[in-house]
Design a protein around this motif. Structure first.
Motif, PDB file in Angstrom:
ATOM      1  N   ASP A  64     -18.877 -47.566  25.401  1.00 58.53           N
ATOM      2  CA  ASP A  64     -20.039 -48.205  24.766  1.00 58.53           C
ATOM      3  C   ASP A  64     -20.382 -47.582  23.423  1.00 58.53           C
ATOM      4  O   ASP A  64     -21.402 -47.939  22.823  1.00 58.53           O
ATOM      5  N   ASP A  65     -19.564 -46.658  22.961  1.00 54.15           N
ATOM      6  CA  ASP A  65     -19.768 -46.029  21.661  1.00 54.15           C
ATOM      7  C   ASP A  65     -19.160 -46.940  20.596  1.00 54.15           C
ATOM      8  O   ASP A  65     -17.957 -46.915  20.342  1.00 54.15           O
ATOM      9  N   ASP A  66     -20.000 -47.745  19.989  1.00 52.96           N
ATOM     10  CA  ASP A  66     -19.494 -48.760  19.056  1.00 52.96           C
ATOM     11  C   ASP A  66     -18.827 -48.145  17.835  1.00 52.96           C
ATOM     12  O   ASP A  66     -17.878 -48.729  17.288  1.00 52.96           O
ATOM     13  N   ASP A  67     -19.299 -47.000  17.397  1.00 50.26           N
ATOM     14  CA  ASP A  67     -18.674 -46.354  16.238  1.00 50.26           C
ATOM     15  C   ASP A  67     -17.239 -45.949  16.560  1.00 50.26           C
ATOM     16  O   ASP A  67     -16.314 -46.188  15.763  1.00 50.26           O
ATOM     17  N   LEU A  68     -17.053 -45.334  17.719  1.00 46.45           N
ATOM     18  CA  LEU A  68     -15.714 -44.886  18.111  1.00 46.45           C
ATOM     19  C   LEU A  68     -14.795 -46.064  18.382  1.00 46.45           C
ATOM     20  O   LEU A  68     -13.674 -46.126  17.855  1.00 46.45           O
ATOM     21  N   SER A  84      -8.100 -37.351  21.754  1.00 45.23           N
ATOM     22  CA  SER A  84      -8.962 -36.170  21.612  1.00 45.23           C
ATOM     23  C   SER A  84      -9.412 -35.886  20.183  1.00 45.23           C
ATOM     24  O   SER A  84     -10.555 -35.457  19.987  1.00 45.23           O
ATOM     25  N   PRO A  85      -8.589 -36.093  19.134  1.00 45.58           N
ATOM     26  CA  PRO A  85      -9.079 -35.789  17.776  1.00 45.58           C
ATOM     27  C   PRO A  85     -10.256 -36.647  17.347  1.00 45.58           C
ATOM     28  O   PRO A  85     -11.034 -36.243  16.476  1.00 45.58           O
ATOM     29  N   MET A  86     -10.408 -37.840  17.956  1.00 45.07           N
ATOM     30  CA  MET A  86     -11.530 -38.713  17.640  1.00 45.07           C
ATOM     31  C   MET A  86     -12.672 -38.550  18.635  1.00 45.07           C
ATOM     32  O   MET A  86     -13.842 -38.656  18.262  1.00 45.07           O
ATOM     33  N   GLU A  87     -12.353 -38.285  19.888  1.00 44.90           N
ATOM     34  CA  GLU A  87     -13.384 -38.138  20.913  1.00 44.90           C
ATOM     35  C   GLU A  87     -14.123 -36.813  20.794  1.00 44.90           C
ATOM     36  O   GLU A  87     -15.346 -36.751  20.983  1.00 44.90           O
ATOM     37  N   HIS A  88     -13.388 -35.749  20.497  1.00 41.97           N
ATOM     38  CA  HIS A  88     -13.965 -34.408  20.364  1.00 41.97           C
ATOM     39  C   HIS A  88     -13.441 -33.761  19.077  1.00 41.97           C
ATOM     40  O   HIS A  88     -12.719 -32.751  19.126  1.00 41.97           O
ATOM     41  N   PRO A  89     -13.792 -34.323  17.926  1.00 41.76           N
ATOM     42  CA  PRO A  89     -13.209 -33.841  16.668  1.00 41.76           C
ATOM     43  C   PRO A  89     -13.530 -32.380  16.361  1.00 41.76           C
ATOM     44  O   PRO A  89     -12.657 -31.657  15.862  1.00 41.76           O
ATOM     45  N   ASP A  90     -14.741 -31.952  16.668  1.00 42.98           N
ATOM     46  CA  ASP A  90     -15.101 -30.562  16.356  1.00 42.98           C
ATOM     47  C   ASP A  90     -14.298 -29.586  17.197  1.00 42.98           C
ATOM     48  O   ASP A  90     -13.797 -28.572  16.683  1.00 42.98           O
ATOM     49  N   ARG A  91     -14.160 -29.867  18.480  1.00 46.52           N
ATOM     50  CA  ARG A  91     -13.415 -28.967  19.373  1.00 46.52           C
ATOM     51  C   ARG A  91     -11.942 -28.945  18.989  1.00 46.52           C
ATOM     52  O   ARG A  91     -11.327 -27.852  18.915  1.00 46.52           O
TER      53      ARG A  91
END
Length: 233
Positions: free
Chosen positions: A134-138, A216-223
């Motif tokens: 439901d994350d429209d940006d992602l 993962s690079p888009m879901e958790h970019p900072d980590r």
């Protein structure tokens, strides 16, 4: 280990492009000569690997996700001496199961008889954690990537994936420092695939990110950025 080069090449996955690695490119651009390979023009991992090697410097670091990981294994078969450090994200060394092959072949047939709809509702649940649907940006960014890659490249990429060799026998011969990053809820390349690679690649390190699917690079970019910065130093 002190890094030997400041060149860093990123390899995207199926129907992904530079946007997959946007946050990491921003983070590394001050200290590294960064680039994202175009894996849309060839229909074998062998040809994809040769294209990457043509564009890359003599020695470079490599970060690769999913299909990009299959290309990374091929690069290691063709020119292992050119990789300084390696990071493999959300990928696997083993070949597809019969069910996985059938799913890819079904997608190719569907594309052949209809319009290419990119990252459809059928694919998105495989790409990201269910809580992010439901994350429209992602999801919007993923859909835009798929549209940019397009139907013809999608077909070439699926053919390349279907014809790729089994990389399990090659794991023990990988001598460059290797980091493995997986998502706990990755449905396409689950945790056991990463554990299998970690067991096979001498001296490799394994990190599993919680609440994370396949991208993962888009879901958790900072980590992901933090782990890659630590790794590539």
């Amino acid at each position: 280990m002190t890094n030997e080069t400041n060149s860093l090449m990123f390899l995207p996955g199926l129907i992904c492009d530079h946007a997959l690695w946007r946050e990491q490119m921003i983070a590394f651009s001050g200290d590294y000569d960064c680039s994202v390979a175009d894996l849309t023009k060839d229909e074998s991992v062998g040809d994809m690997a040769r294209a990457v090697l043509r564009d890359a410097p003599p020695l470079f670091n490599l970060a690769a996700l999913s299909m990009g990981g299959y290309v990374a294994f091929e690069i290691l078969r063709q020119a292992p001496e050119r990789i300084a450090k390696l990071a493999l994200l959300n990928t696997k060394a083993r070949p597809d199961t019969p069910d996985e092959r059938a799913r890819r072949e079904d997608l190719l047939r569907a594309v052949g008889v209809g319009n290419f709809k990119g990252a459809t509702g059928r694919l998105l649940p495989l790409f990201i954690h269910e809580d992010r649907l439901d994350d429209d940006d992602l999801t919007g960014e993923i859909e835009k990537m798929a549209e940019r890659v397009g139907k013809d490249a999608f077909v070439r990429q699926q053919k390349a994936i279907l014809s790729r060799p089994d990389s399990l026998p090659d794991l023990s011969g990988i001598s460059c420092p290797t980091l493995l990053i997986g998502g706990r809820q990755d449905r396409l390349t689950p945790v056991d695939c990463h554990e299998e690679m970690a067991a096979g690649i001498p001296g490799s390190e394994l990190i599993i990110i919680e609440d994370c699917g396949h991208l993962s690079p888009m879901e958790h970019p900072d980590r992901v950025t933090e782990e890659l910065q630590t790794w590539f130093g």
